[in-house]
Design an enzyme around this catalytic site. Structure first.
Site, PDB file in Angstrom:
ATOM      1  CE1 TYR A  49     -34.056 -51.144  -0.995  1.00  0.00           C
ATOM      2  CE2 TYR A  49     -33.225 -49.782  -2.780  1.00  0.00           C
ATOM      3  CZ  TYR A  49     -33.440 -51.024  -2.220  1.00  0.00           C
ATOM      4  OH  TYR A  49     -33.017 -52.153  -2.886  1.00  0.00           O
ATOM      5  CB  SER A 151     -35.371 -58.023  -7.222  1.00  0.00           C
ATOM      6  OG  SER A 151     -34.269 -57.975  -6.363  1.00  0.00           O
ATOM      7  CG  ASN A 152     -33.825 -60.706  -4.031  1.00  0.00           C
ATOM      8  OD1 ASN A 152     -32.602 -60.811  -3.974  1.00  0.00           O
ATOM      9  ND2 ASN A 152     -34.436 -59.559  -3.757  1.00  0.00           N
ATOM     10  CD1 TRP A 202     -29.833 -57.740  -4.975  1.00  0.00           C
ATOM     11  CD2 TRP A 202     -28.928 -57.757  -2.932  1.00  0.00           C
ATOM     12  NE1 TRP A 202     -30.473 -58.708  -4.237  1.00  0.00           N
ATOM     13  CE2 TRP A 202     -29.946 -58.737  -2.982  1.00  0.00           C
ATOM     14  CE3 TRP A 202     -28.238 -57.583  -1.738  1.00  0.00           C
ATOM     15  CZ2 TRP A 202     -30.281 -59.553  -1.901  1.00  0.00           C
ATOM     16  CZ3 TRP A 202     -28.557 -58.385  -0.657  1.00  0.00           C
ATOM     17  CH2 TRP A 202     -29.567 -59.359  -0.741  1.00  0.00           C
ATOM     18  CB  CYS A 204     -20.636 -56.056  -5.280  1.00  0.00           C
ATOM     19  SG  CYS A 204     -21.738 -56.094  -6.695  1.00  0.00           S
ATOM     20  N   GLY A 208     -20.530 -54.094   3.098  1.00  0.00           N
ATOM     21  CA  GLY A 208     -19.410 -53.482   3.829  1.00  0.00           C
ATOM     22  C   GLY A 208     -18.755 -54.450   4.813  1.00  0.00           C
ATOM     23  NE  ARG A 209     -22.355 -59.271   6.052  1.00  0.00           N
ATOM     24  CZ  ARG A 209     -22.130 -60.524   5.682  1.00  0.00           C
ATOM     25  NH1 ARG A 209     -21.457 -61.350   6.439  1.00  0.00           N
ATOM     26  NH2 ARG A 209     -22.609 -60.981   4.530  1.00  0.00           N
ATOM     27  CG  PHE A 211     -14.332 -53.094   3.465  1.00  0.00           C
ATOM     28  CD1 PHE A 211     -13.227 -53.076   2.633  1.00  0.00           C
ATOM     29  CD2 PHE A 211     -15.590 -52.955   2.905  1.00  0.00           C
ATOM     30  CE1 PHE A 211     -13.377 -52.921   1.262  1.00  0.00           C
ATOM     31  CE2 PHE A 211     -15.754 -52.801   1.548  1.00  0.00           C
ATOM     32  CZ  PHE A 211     -14.650 -52.785   0.723  1.00  0.00           C
ATOM     33  CG  ASP A 213     -17.497 -60.685   9.576  1.00  0.00           C
ATOM     34  OD1 ASP A 213     -18.726 -60.713   9.683  1.00  0.00           O
ATOM     35  OD2 ASP A 213     -16.749 -61.594   9.997  1.00  0.00           O
TER      36      ASP A 213
END
Ligand SMILES: NC(=O)c1ccc[n+]([C@@H]2O[C@H](COP(=O)([O-])OP(=O)(O)OC[C@H]3O[C@@H](n4cnc5c(N)ncnc54)[C@H](OP(=O)(O)O)[C@@H]3O)[C@@H](O)[C@H]2O)c1
Length: 293
Positions: A49, A151-152, A202, A204, A208-209, A211, A213
């Site tokens: 990160y 994870s994943n 992760w 969720c 941000g797409r 809002f 896309d």
């Protein structure tokens, strides 16, 4: 806040985007204190990160600023992803030495002596489960990691590792949102529910797409999410999405990605919201673009 998992809080604060938040160390300290006051005590990190592991490093500076914080939080970090520079490619490595080295580096950057949870970040096709288990045993014995997870991972990958590790793997951190329905369809959530392992969710909000896309799917979703928000008294569509994720019977714990404390506060409000089966499926139908059979 609702009843907590024994290891992590009912919502988790993700720190993937921390380096983009443009905060000073003092502002990061304030942000952490504010979400702690809301009951969000678990923080999610990874060596990958931020550029050159910037997020773990910056978070370590916050902990160094205020030594009382470490005992009030649970730190999740990960290992296994390596960035390559030409001619090398990005790759995975969950060999014993790689895991041990990665944890030591995370501890140093985070300025702490232990991680509460260590996750293997991605399934590694070259993972030798015996070796990974050996690394876990060594880390536990040294007091460097308290709990382990993945994870994943697919159910088969989870089962393989669990068959070699003495302790129960405590989570599988996976993408869950109304845009990407994969883990609701491939057996991942059923396996976790069957084993009473709580997933961490992760992206969720689809990063941000949801809002921004303008695809037909997102337009349909926004329309339906607004409709359901009005019905249940939610103050934003993000609250509806978090409630939609938490309504899944495997009881996923959302990892918040926002660096905006008011959006974090709004997410906490979602813990009080419940969707009916019909509302949950209305959002599913909006995502799919077709009804159930
Ligand atoms: N294990 C894995 O492989 C994996 C992969 C990805 C992520 N993660 C973890 O999951 C955490 C969350 O993932 P994520 O960051 O993708 O979560 P997310 O909640 O889907 O997306 C967060 C992004 O959405 C924006 N956003 C939130 N609310 C908004 C709104 N109302 N309007 C417009 N934009 C909005 C945020 O911007 P603002 O900051 O401006 O609010 C932020 O850029 C990460 O921090 C990381 O810890 C794990």
């Amino acid at each position: 806040m609702q009843k907590s998992h024994p290891v992590f809080s009912p919502l988790i604060q993700g720190y993937w985007r921390m380096a983009e938040w443009g905060m000073t160390t003092q502002q990061q300290h304030t942000f952490l204190k504010q979400h702690l006051e809301m009951g969000i005590t678990t923080v999610d990190h990874a060596p990958v990160y931020g550029p050159d592991s910037a997020c773990e490093r910056m978070f370590g500076q916050v902990l160094a600023l205020d030594s009382s914080l470490r005992d009030q939080i649970e730190i999740v970090s990960k290992c296994g992803i390596y960035r390559g520079e030409h001619p090398q490619v990005n790759h995975y490595n969950s060999g014993k030495d790689a895991i041990l080295k990665s944890v030591d580096e995370s501890l140093s950057r985070l300025q702490t002596d232990h991680l509460d949870v260590l996750l293997l970040h991605r399934p590694d096709l070259l993972m030798d489960a015996d070796e990974a288990a050996e690394a876990f045993t060594q880390l536990k014995a040294a007091g460097k990691v308290k709990h382990f997870g993945v994870s994943n991972f697919t159910p088969a990958q989870f089962e393989l590792l669990q068959s070699r590790v003495d302790e129960p793997l405590i989570t599988n951190q996976v993408e869950i949102n109304p845009v990407n329905l994969l883990v609701t369809e491939d057996g991942t959530l059923e396996q976790l529910q069957q084993q009473r392992v709580q997933p961490m969710a992760w992206s969720c909000l689809a990063g941000g797409r949801i809002f921004s896309d303008n695809s037909e799917q997102m337009e349909r979703l926004r329309h339906t999410l607004n409709e359901v928000a009005a019905e249940i008294g939610a103050t934003s569509i993000d609250q509806v999405i978090f409630a939609w994720v938490m309504r899944l019977p495997a009881k996923p714990v959302p990892i918040l990605g926002s660096g905006n404390i008011e959006r974090v506060r709004s997410a906490v409000g979602a813990l009080e919201l419940t969707l009916t089966n019909e509302q949950w499926y209305r959002i599913w139908v909006a995502s799919k673009g077709h009804g159930v059979a």
